[in-house]
Each structure stands twice: as C-alpha cells, then as structure tokens.
Design a protein around this motif. Structure first.
Motif, PDB file in Angstrom:
ATOM      1  N   THR A   5      33.710   3.779  -1.751  1.00  0.00           N
ATOM      2  CA  THR A   5      32.550   3.664  -2.585  1.00  0.00           C
ATOM      3  C   THR A   5      32.951   3.091  -3.932  1.00  0.00           C
ATOM      4  OG1 THR A   5      33.604   5.734  -3.710  1.00  0.00           O
ATOM      5  CG2 THR A   5      32.249   6.061  -1.898  1.00  0.00           C
ATOM      6  N   ARG A   6      31.951   2.479  -4.740  1.00  0.00           N
ATOM      7  CA  ARG A   6      32.006   1.980  -6.112  1.00  0.00           C
ATOM      8  C   ARG A   6      31.051   2.749  -6.773  1.00  0.00           C
ATOM      9  NH1 ARG A   6      30.061  -1.475  -9.537  1.00  0.00           N
ATOM     10  NH2 ARG A   6      31.305  -3.139 -10.528  1.00  0.00           N
TER      11      ARG A   6
ATOM     12  N   GLN B 202      24.830   3.500 -10.403  1.00  0.00           N
ATOM     13  CA  GLN B 202      24.984   4.115  -9.244  1.00  0.00           C
ATOM     14  C   GLN B 202      26.280   4.250  -8.525  1.00  0.00           C
ATOM     15  OE1 GLN B 202      22.898   0.601  -7.154  1.00  0.00           O
ATOM     16  NE2 GLN B 202      25.043  -0.530  -6.861  1.00  0.00           N
TER      17      GLN B 202
ATOM     18  N   LYS C   7      27.784   3.204  -4.892  1.00  0.00           N
ATOM     19  CA  LYS C   7      27.504   2.662  -3.619  1.00  0.00           C
ATOM     20  C   LYS C   7      28.609   3.048  -2.501  1.00  0.00           C
ATOM     21  CE  LYS C   7      27.098  -1.993  -1.834  1.00  0.00           C
ATOM     22  NZ  LYS C   7      28.279  -2.115  -0.851  1.00  0.00           N
TER      23      LYS C   7
ATOM     24  N   ASP D 298      29.969   2.171   1.268  1.00  0.00           N
ATOM     25  CA  ASP D 298      30.235   1.614   2.272  1.00  0.00           C
ATOM     26  C   ASP D 298      30.798   2.211   3.680  1.00  0.00           C
ATOM     27  OD1 ASP D 298      28.929  -0.812   1.357  1.00  0.00           O
ATOM     28  OD2 ASP D 298      31.030  -1.447   0.525  1.00  0.00           O
TER      29      ASP D 298
ATOM     30  N   SER E 246      25.421   0.632   4.522  1.00  0.00           N
ATOM     31  CA  SER E 246      25.840   0.835   3.137  1.00  0.00           C
ATOM     32  C   SER E 246      24.731   1.423   2.639  1.00  0.00           C
ATOM     33  CB  SER E 246      25.834  -0.292   2.346  1.00  0.00           C
ATOM     34  OG  SER E 246      27.167  -1.225   2.683  1.00  0.00           O
TER      35      SER E 246
ATOM     36  N   VAL F 184      23.145   3.795  -1.243  1.00  0.00           N
ATOM     37  CA  VAL F 184      23.260   3.702  -2.712  1.00  0.00           C
ATOM     38  C   VAL F 184      22.765   4.961  -3.215  1.00  0.00           C
ATOM     39  CG1 VAL F 184      22.515   2.890  -4.842  1.00  0.00           C
ATOM     40  CG2 VAL F 184      23.449   1.306  -3.038  1.00  0.00           C
TER      41      VAL F 184
ATOM     42  N   ASP G 146      21.176   6.146  -6.769  1.00  0.00           N
ATOM     43  CA  ASP G 146      21.020   5.559  -8.074  1.00  0.00           C
ATOM     44  C   ASP G 146      21.080   6.766  -9.263  1.00  0.00           C
ATOM     45  OD1 ASP G 146      20.539   2.885  -7.551  1.00  0.00           O
ATOM     46  OD2 ASP G 146      18.599   3.503  -6.784  1.00  0.00           O
TER      47      ASP G 146
ATOM     48  N   HIS H 292      19.647   5.737  -0.503  1.00  0.00           N
ATOM     49  CA  HIS H 292      19.025   4.565  -0.424  1.00  0.00           C
ATOM     50  C   HIS H 292      19.758   3.577   0.508  1.00  0.00           C
ATOM     51  CE1 HIS H 292      16.261   0.996  -0.890  1.00  0.00           C
ATOM     52  NE2 HIS H 292      17.206   0.446  -1.439  1.00  0.00           N
ATOM     53  N   GLN H 293      19.279   3.241   1.751  1.00  0.00           N
ATOM     54  CA  GLN H 293      20.121   2.361   2.519  1.00  0.00           C
ATOM     55  C   GLN H 293      20.030   0.857   2.171  1.00  0.00           C
ATOM     56  OE1 GLN H 293      19.804   3.159   6.714  1.00  0.00           O
ATOM     57  NE2 GLN H 293      21.440   1.852   7.199  1.00  0.00           N
ATOM     58  N   THR H 294      21.070   0.120   1.664  1.00  0.00           N
ATOM     59  CA  THR H 294      20.959  -1.276   1.363  1.00  0.00           C
ATOM     60  C   THR H 294      21.209  -2.132   2.752  1.00  0.00           C
ATOM     61  OG1 THR H 294      23.253  -1.052   0.579  1.00  0.00           O
ATOM     62  CG2 THR H 294      21.172  -0.458  -1.143  1.00  0.00           C
TER      63      THR H 294
END
Length: 527
Positions: free
Chosen positions: A477-478, A483, A485, A487, A506, A508, A510, A517-519
C-alpha cells in the motif's frame, strides 16, 4: 565502492564487516567466551513497533538452530551482544550503541528497546558477538505525533506455511523496500511433517514433532527464521506483528483448543513465550503465564493509527464449531471476538483519533461472506461472521466517533479479497462505511490459481465483495493525505523458488469517501 540498499538488504549481504565496533566494558571472561562461539547470527535480525523516537531491535543467537531442545546449540550462560544504530548503512555515523545480554532462559534472544531518536528518520542497525558481525537491518522511526509527512509505503502479509512452498513473496516484498510491514498471523505452523499436505506433495518439511512444548516452538521458530527470504523481509523495515491460530494450534479460542486437550493451557503458555522470544516486540508484550498483551496502537504521525488487534486470546468459543454454518449463536449480542476490555480500548482509540486513516491490523475476515444464495445465512464461524454483534459494535463505534477513514486489514484465508464494509450486509443499498483489504498467504495452500474474480460465487451472493484472487503473495500500500492505494501482489508459483511478482489488481480509497475504487485489473496470466 557504493553498496546499494537493495543489494545490502534484499540479498542479505553483510555491511561494514571491516568496520570495528567500539570497545565496551565487558569482563575478559565474558568476552573470551563470546569469541569461542561459531557464527551465532543464523536467524537474522529484525526491528519492530516503531514510535516517533525509537523502535525495538531483535536478534536471537543460535549456532545449531534446529537443536531438538530448542536452545540453538548455545552454552548455558549469558552472552554479551553489542549493538549499534547508525544513520548510514556503512556505520560512519553511529548515533547509539550498547550491550545487551542474551540469556539462556530466553533462548538467547535479545530485545533492545530504544528511545530518544529523531522522528521520521531511517536508521541502520547491527549486532556483534565476539568476532561475529550480524547482517545489517534497516529500520525507521515514525513521524512526530503532530505531523503529516510524506507518503507511507506499508506492506502486509500472513500465512507462511514453510512446508507448502518457498518464501519468495517475502523476498519480493523486501525488494519493494516498504517503510513498514504488518504480519497479521500464522507466521509459523504447528504441524509435524506429512500432516498438512498440498496436492502433489510438500516441497519442504518441518523439523520435529507437532509443536506442543517450549522446545518444540523454539525449534520451529528457528527453522522459519533460518529462511533467507524471510530474513531479507525482516531486515528491510520495522514490523508490526500479531498472531492468529497456527502460532499455537488451528482455530483455538481463548482457553478452548480445537480438540479436547488437558494440556492446552501449558501448550498456550509455551507458544506465547516462544512467540515473544522470536519477535521484535516491546517489553509490554512479555508473557505472564498464559496471558500476553499483544493488542496495541502505533501512531504514524497524524497520517495513520495502526490498531493491532488480537482476535484469538479473548474470544468466545466458536458458537457452532468451525466451518460454514447457519448458526444461531453467531448473532448472540453477548458474544465477542475481542473481549470486552479490548473492545473498549479500540472504541476509545476511535474517539481519541486525530489521524487521517485509522487502520485495524487483525486476523480473520471482517465483512460478511454468505455462501448460500437462498434465505439461509451460511457463514464462517471462525471469522467476524461468527460474532455479528461484536462486528456491529466496532463498526458503529467508528461511525459514532467520526473516524475519517476506517480501513480493516485481514489475513487468514489464503486468498486476496477486497470488500466494502456495510452496516447492513443484507441490504445492498446500505451505505458503505469502510473498506477491508485481505492479503493472500505467503505460501499456505501451495501455488494457487488465477481466475476471473467475478467467477467466484461469493461475489454474486455478496455484492459488497469486490475482488478475489487465489494466488500467493502480499499487499503493498501507499498511504498519503489524499488516498490509500493498495496493490495486490502475486507470485505465479511457490513450490519452486525464484518466482517473479506482479500486481494482479489495484484499488484506491479516497480520503473522506468510504469504499473501494478499482484502478487496475491485470488480465489472467496465460502461464
């Protein structure tokens, strides 16, 4: 010659071998005894529980790690262990140094609990016994309590069954160089060889019998700690650890074993003692008989609170036994998975929080997972589904406290999952009030398989479940002000070493917007 951090830490190379440690006030006798030892650093080094001004450093001396008595072939005497902390990996700028004694009654483990360091800084550490220098570890302090600084790179993992494969995912995690690692349980497994097998057979075997005694648990921890991939992951960042069930035995609940066992409390006491000896925990975690304070809170400035939970030691017994069942006891409001004291501690932490993100590091699936498409609710009694009122009190607690961004991190189930959290899981229109990220296993279950996530029937029965993948791996994660995020990292195989890692999906979250929310969604790997 420049030594890159990745070469130093991810490959387990030694740094500063030619750099002498400072003289210390050791007696000639103890120094002479230390010089006669073979290399005692076979189990690596680790750090953990970072605060804004310090952390815990750990090592355990063992010249014969797999000795059946669990004592690592060490002599029955105190061994002086020198330690250093520096701001650079070559130890040109040493900021702290001292001596601790590795004691036989603690299996010659060493815990150095440091304070007085600068916040939000990277440090390097090492140990020395006689002429032997340990590998170098990298660690860091948390940011100052009142600050929100740069992004935090945090990885979380669970379920590393030594027999089921190679710990390649730990190696790949080390290469990602996170700032912090959370281990959410099942760090080691209790089984004797040829007991818990994967299709095609286990590529590695446990040493010794099923773990029941202190000697058994010490030997088992040593076998795991000998693994070079695990050592690399420990050396790259501070860890926050909590147990699940296999650190003692499968699906235990407080003082109740999985199967009738008159000696279970003695087994629990032995497992707790060995766990502390082998983990970078503060002295507040020293066991007292069958009790051990493992739940705790770590603050990462004002960016994040990490509420590390213990969902084993205080829980009521599973209401209808283990497994998926339609169980009336699951909704009994008197039953708890955390116990009343830990629940009150957590709710108070929510009320006092000023963090951007409040993150629960815990063991078992939090969101509802009904496996029945009909009117019956058939759920796993070992997870929070077996303690519905407990889950509801925690969820309503973070809502009542106005927690800005609640995130639940989970291990246990040997697969990647992602889910939105609800107040009422039976109503698809119920508002989303948080997010859960579930990491797969490091090895448990063997290689696993890739698939289209939506093909799993649970996702259609439970629309709040957003993702599933049955490969091994970890979550990276970041986290920043805007947010979180995540992975979902996977390795395609674990039954042979050397697998690459890649991001399977991945998501996110927010800031201020509950839910996922899938990115990114990588197509199924044809290999």
């Amino acid at each position: 010659m420049s030594i890159s951090r990745r070469t130093l830490l991810a490959t387990g190379a030694l740094a500063g071998v030619a750099i002498g440690l400072p003289a210390t006030a050791l007696t000639k006798a103890t120094a002479a005894h230390a010089k006669t030892l073979a290399d005692p650093f076979t189990l690596g080094v680790a750090s953990g529980d970072p605060d804004h001004d310090g952390f815990v450093l750990w090592t355990r001396l063992a010249v014969e790690p797999l000795a059946e008595d669990g004592l690592g072939g060490m002599p029955d005497r105190f061994i002086p262990v020198q330690w250093q902390v520096a701001t650079d990996e070559r130890f040109r700028h040493v900021v702290r140094a001292g001596v601790e004694f590795a004691r036989p009654e603690a299996a010659h483990s060493v815990h150095v609990e440091l304070g007085g360091l600068l916040p939000g800084r990277e440090y390097f550490y090492r140990f020395r016994v006689g002429n032997h220098l340990s590998p170098v570890g990298r660690t860091r302090t948390a940011p100052a309590p009142w600050t929100i600084t740069s992004a935090l790179a945090m990885a979380f993992v669970s379920c590393s069954q030594y027999e089921h494969g190679y710990f390649t995912a730990y190696r790949r995690l080390a290469e990602d160089e996170p700032d912090l690692v959370l281990h959410l349980g099942d760090y080691q497994y209790e089984y004797a060889k040829d007991t818990y097998n994967i299709p095609g057979g286990n590529p590695r075997d446990h040493e010794g019998p099923e773990t029941r005694t202190l000697a058994n648990y010490r030997q088992r921890h040593a076998q795991y700690k000998m693994d070079q991939d695990l050592q690399a992951a420990h050396a790259v960042a501070p860890w926050l650890v909590v147990w699940d069930d296999h650190e003692i035995e499968n699906n235990w609940a407080d003082e109740v074993p999985e199967q009738p066992d008159a000696d279970f409390l003695a087994r629990r006491e032995a497992a707790f003692k060995a766990y502390y000896e082998n983990m970078p925990l503060r002295r507040t975690g020293i066991p007292r008989g069958i009790d051990m304070q493992l739940y705790r809170r770590i603050r990462w400035g004002r960016l994040a609170n990490f509420h590390m939970l213990d969902t084993r030691q205080y829980r009521d017994d599973q209401g209808c036994g283990d497994g998926y069942k339609d169980c009336p006891a699951a909704v009994d409001p008197a039953r708890s998975i955390t116990g009343a004291e830990q629940e009150a501690w957590l709710l108070d932490g929510f009320r006092r929080s000023e963090a951007r993100w409040d993150i629960l590091g815990q063991q078992v699936f939090f969101a509802q997972r009904d496996n029945n498409s009909g009117p019956k609710k058939v759920t796993s009694q070992d997870g929070w589904d077996g303690y519905v009122a407990s889950r509801d009190r925690i969820t309503r607690g973070w809502m009542a406290a106005g927690v800005r961004n609640p995130i639940v991190l989970t291990g246990d189930v040997h697969a990647h999952w992602a889910s939105d959290l609800k107040l009422n899981y039976d109503d698809p229109a119920s508002p989303t009030v948080g997010a859960e990220l579930v990491c797969s296993s490091i090895t448990s279950g063997g290689n696993g398989t890739d698939s289209i996530p939506s093909a799993h029937p649970f996702l259609s029965i439970n629309p709040h479940l957003r993702f599933y993948n049955n490969q091994r791996g970890y979550v990276l994660t970041r986290i920043d002000e805007r947010q979180l995020k995540a992975d979902f990292k996977v390795v395609p195989f674990v039954t042979t070493p050397g697998a690459p890692a890649y991001t399977r999906a991945s998501f996110v979250v927010d800031d201020g917007v509950p839910g996922l929310h899938q990115t990114y969604d990588r197509p199924i790997d044809p290999a």
